[in-house]
Design an enzyme around this catalytic site. Structure first.
Site, PDB file in Angstrom:
ATOM      1  N   GLY A  10      39.470  38.205  26.171  1.00  0.00           N
ATOM      2  CA  GLY A  10      38.998  38.416  27.542  1.00  0.00           C
ATOM      3  C   GLY A  10      38.302  39.758  27.668  1.00  0.00           C
ATOM      4  O   GLY A  10      38.168  40.502  26.683  1.00  0.00           O
ATOM      5  N   PHE A  11      37.916  40.073  28.872  1.00  0.00           N
ATOM      6  CA  PHE A  11      37.167  41.311  29.117  1.00  0.00           C
ATOM      7  C   PHE A  11      37.987  42.549  28.742  1.00  0.00           C
ATOM      8  O   PHE A  11      37.615  43.316  27.839  1.00  0.00           O
ATOM      9  CB  PHE A  11      36.724  41.311  30.587  1.00  0.00           C
ATOM     10  N   ILE A  12      39.128  42.738  29.363  1.00  0.00           N
ATOM     11  CA  ILE A  12      39.921  43.944  29.068  1.00  0.00           C
ATOM     12  C   ILE A  12      40.519  43.838  27.662  1.00  0.00           C
ATOM     13  O   ILE A  12      40.516  44.800  26.892  1.00  0.00           O
ATOM     14  CB  ILE A  12      41.032  44.155  30.126  1.00  0.00           C
ATOM     15  N   LEU A  80      48.083  40.258  28.377  1.00  0.00           N
ATOM     16  CA  LEU A  80      46.939  40.240  29.295  1.00  0.00           C
ATOM     17  C   LEU A  80      46.502  38.824  29.631  1.00  0.00           C
ATOM     18  O   LEU A  80      45.642  38.642  30.495  1.00  0.00           O
ATOM     19  CB  LEU A  80      45.754  40.984  28.650  1.00  0.00           C
ATOM     20  N   THR A  99      50.341  29.302  33.948  1.00  0.00           N
ATOM     21  CA  THR A  99      50.026  30.322  32.939  1.00  0.00           C
ATOM     22  C   THR A  99      50.704  31.628  33.310  1.00  0.00           C
ATOM     23  O   THR A  99      51.309  32.288  32.471  1.00  0.00           O
ATOM     24  CB  THR A  99      48.506  30.577  32.861  1.00  0.00           C
ATOM     25  N   TYR A 153      48.444  33.791  43.553  1.00  0.00           N
ATOM     26  CA  TYR A 153      48.232  34.711  42.430  1.00  0.00           C
ATOM     27  C   TYR A 153      49.108  35.948  42.600  1.00  0.00           C
ATOM     28  O   TYR A 153      49.798  36.376  41.670  1.00  0.00           O
ATOM     29  CB  TYR A 153      46.750  35.088  42.368  1.00  0.00           C
TER      30      TYR A 153
END
Ligand code: UDP
Length: 322
Positions: A10-12, A80, A99, A153
């Site tokens: 992923g991005f991070i 993450l 998830t 969320y």
């Protein structure tokens, strides 16, 4: 050191992977590529310096056997992997909850079993719909009703925090919780709603910048490299265990001003257009009107100060996207 990064594509995650590889460590990634992508890590896989130190598993964190093996062989785990982006949560509500809740439970259970250090990436969403600033880790939280799915969320991330803290209290698990505020940098995609990559892509195409609501809602933005630095420092510090830390930027900006700034930075011919929330998301959508962290706690422990300001980070992303 051997590091396991769930959501490493992923991005991070990809930036954290890069930082540990650069430091000389071994990195194991597990990612189901739901929002991550191989493109984020291919440059690392193709780098001769890292070839024999980067191991990528395309799998779900809900796969017990894979997680058992990976957590068993690694020293430190960064969790993450999660459903990310407001748009993604609204489009895939059930998958997102599963998830976030079952995945984190699995990670914590196995980290406790093997006595491994773990950092859990939580979110500033946990604070809910406050409008005061700055938000402090011990603040009360206020959510909308369960008919408004955005809050699922926040609730799932809050449950992750409770579970992590319960493992710490009952078994002494070395777990650190990072409440991430809006984070930006190269390789972040606008596909799942993130405002900065969306505005930059729109500006570079001379398309209208889609400002939702009346554009008065504010955020702060942190550069992903600062976030990575903080993550790495926190897991090395025993005093971070059993603690929650805000990690975020300090420059508050409204979305309308952000759009103006990006138009100016790119020299774009674009203009901003206001899009009602119900057109952008769903009829029952509720935004967070303001979100500014107090970063005093993390500053006290590890001396966190952002290395780059908003203009610098935006310029770097613009250059990358061009
Ligand atoms: N936003 C916007 N235009 C877009 C995407 C997002 O005005 O094209 C707004 C969004 O409504 C929110 C802010 O930008 O107020 C930040 O949105 P993002 O999804 O990046 O992160 P959030 O803080 O909501 O998790």
């Amino acid at each position: 050191m051997r590091v396991l990064i769930t959501g490493g594509a992923g991005f991070i995650g990809s930036h954290l992977t890069e930082a540990y590889l650069e430091r000389g460590d071994e990195v194991y990634i597990i990612d189901n590529l739901s929002t991550g992508s191989m493109e984020n890590i291919e440059f690392l896989q193709n780098d001769d310096r890292f070839r024999d130190r980067l191991f990528v598993h395309i799998d779900t964190i809900l796969n017990h056997d894979t997680m058992l093996e990976l957590i068993g062989i690694c020293d430190t785990v960064f969790h993450l992997a999660a459903a990310v982006g407001v748009k993604y949560i609204l489009d895939y509500p059930l998958e997102s909850i599963k998830t976030n809740i079952q995945g984190t439970e699995k990670v914590l259970e196995l980290c406790a079993k093997f006595r491994k250090k773990v950092l859990i990436a939580s979110s500033s969403e946990v604070y809910g719909k406050h409008t005061h600033a700055p938000l402090v880790e011990t603040d009360n939280i206020v959510y909308g009703p369960s008919s408004k799915f955005r809050w699922s969320y926040a609730a799932s991330k809050l449950m992750d925090e409770f579970t992590a803290l319960a493992y710490y209290r009952t078994g002494g698990l070395k777990v650190t919780i990072a409440r991430l505020f809006n984070t930006i940098g190269i390789r972040q995609t606008g596909t799942y709603g993130m405002v900065v990559p969306r505005f930059i892509v729109q500006a570079l195409k001379d398309d209208p910048l889609t400002v939702y609501g009346d554009g008065s809602q504010t955020r702060t933005f942190t550069g992903v490299k600062d976030v990575v630095r903080v993550f790495m420092a926190l897991v090395e510090n025993d005093e971070s265990f059993g603690q929650v830390f805000n990690i975020g930027g300090i420059e508050e900006i409204s979305m309308l001003d952000l759009a103006k700034k990006i138009i100016a930075l790119t020299g774009s011919k674009s203009e901003s257009v206001l899009i009602p929330y119900e057109e952008a998301y769903q009829a029952d959508f509720e935004d967070m009107m303001r979100r500014v962290p107090s970063v005093e706690k993390v500053a006290r422990l590890i001396g966190f100060k952002p290395h780059v300001n908003l203009d610098e980070i935006l310029s770097e992303i613009v250059t990358f996207m061009r």
